[in-house]
Write a protein that holds these residues in place. Structure first.
Motif, PDB file in Angstrom:
ATOM      1  N   THR A 153       0.815  -1.221   0.000  1.00  0.00           N
ATOM      2  CA  THR A 153       0.000   0.000   0.000  1.00  0.00           C
ATOM      3  C   THR A 153       0.847   1.268   0.000  1.00  0.00           C
ATOM      4  OG1 THR A 153      -0.134   0.072   2.422  1.00  0.00           O
ATOM      5  CG2 THR A 153      -1.828  -1.195   1.257  1.00  0.00           C
ATOM      6  N   LYS A 221      -0.193   5.028   5.732  1.00  0.00           N
ATOM      7  CA  LYS A 221      -1.230   5.379   4.759  1.00  0.00           C
ATOM      8  C   LYS A 221      -2.554   5.395   5.514  1.00  0.00           C
ATOM      9  CE  LYS A 221      -1.736   6.096   0.208  1.00  0.00           C
ATOM     10  NZ  LYS A 221      -1.675   4.942  -0.724  1.00  0.00           N
ATOM     11  N   ASP A 224      -6.275   6.941   2.287  1.00  0.00           N
ATOM     12  CA  ASP A 224      -5.713   7.229   0.958  1.00  0.00           C
ATOM     13  C   ASP A 224      -4.726   8.398   0.948  1.00  0.00           C
ATOM     14  OD1 ASP A 224      -7.106   5.154  -0.288  1.00  0.00           O
ATOM     15  OD2 ASP A 224      -8.886   6.414  -0.545  1.00  0.00           O
ATOM     16  N   GLU A 247      -1.245  14.348   0.342  1.00  0.00           N
ATOM     17  CA  GLU A 247      -1.657  13.472  -0.754  1.00  0.00           C
ATOM     18  C   GLU A 247      -0.444  12.861  -1.441  1.00  0.00           C
ATOM     19  OE1 GLU A 247      -4.274  15.333  -3.507  1.00  0.00           O
ATOM     20  OE2 GLU A 247      -5.870  15.662  -2.027  1.00  0.00           O
TER      21      GLU A 247
END
Length: 255
Positions: A153, A221, A224, A247
């Motif tokens: 991830t 994480k 997202d 982000e």
């Protein structure tokens, strides 16, 4: 920080007090005479070493006349003061960091500071340090295991680049929704000297970022977005936490 916390870092500093300790029977009892004799011996060893280093530096300066290195001649009085200041600093550190159960076994903390102790004390200090080392290692291993489990991830480039141990933040620049940290990486292990957090949100910040010494980091994480945890050392505040979500994060290497 979830793993490499302030408490973990402080424990890291308590893993080597036993190194260099030498068994000495006279350390069993308090003796001003023995301490003074030991102090003078260690001081003379220090002075001889400093004088030898100064001599080597002087010879090196003579050979390399084109180098812009200023030679500091040996100054006995300054060296004596430096030794004493170091001795006092180490003594106070040991008083603060060693547990009371061990301190009570030490007849003279001054003698212990000069690396002389009884076998009983050496064994106790060694056990204390080795237990701390095991705890430190276990925590580090737990974080490494987390990274392995979360590897699918997490962006491999981010994980590979986001490591700035022993770098110093020289400046932080905010522009719109980006925060850029400028790094002095001369003491670190990376060529990256800029890291930019895009669409960021500061979750936790203790003290100023500028002039902070980068110790350790963790990456997560969450919903997202990346969440970066950093442990700093700030001269004014000591250990500080910094948590920022973004982000994305980009890196710029030194030219």
């Amino acid at each position: 920080m979830k793993y490499l916390t302030k408490e973990w870092y402080e424990l890291c500093q308590k893993t080597s007090f036993h190194l260099g300790l030498e068994e000495e029977k006279q350390a069993e009892t308090f003796s001003q005479q023995f301490f003074q004799q030991l102090y003078n011996t260690e001081l003379n060893n220090w002075l001889n070493l400093q004088e030898e280093v100064a001599s080597l530096m002087k010879n090196n300066e003579t050979v390399n006349t084109n180098d812009n290195i200023e030679y500091e001649p040996f100054n006995r009085d300054i060296a004596i003061e430096q030794f004493h200041e170091g001795f006092i600093y180490n003594q106070e550190l040991l008083k603060k960091e060693l547990p009371e159960t061990i301190l009570k076994q030490i007849a003279d903390i001054r003698v212990f500071t000069l690396n002389k102790a009884t076998r009983t004390v050496i064994n106790a200090v060694a056990k204390f340090c080795e237990d701390n080392e095991r705890s430190v290692t276990a925590t580090s291993e737990n974080y490494r295991r987390y990274l392995e489990e979360a590897s699918d991830t997490l962006d491999k480039e981010i994980i590979g680049n986001f490591g700035f141990h022993d770098c110093t933040i020289t400046k932080s620049v905010q522009k719109d929704m980006s925060l850029t940290l400028l790094l002095d990486n001369s003491g670190g292990f990376t060529n990256i000297d800029e890291v930019t957090f895009k669409n960021f949100k500061i979750i936790k910040q203790e003290g100023s970022l500028e002039d902070s010494w980068w110790l350790y980091e963790e990456v997560y994480k969450v919903n997202d977005e990346y969440e970066f945890h950093v442990l700093f050392h700030n001269n004014k505040m000591g250990l500080t936490d910094f948590i920022i979500s973004a982000e994305y994060v980009s890196f710029k290497e030194s030219c």
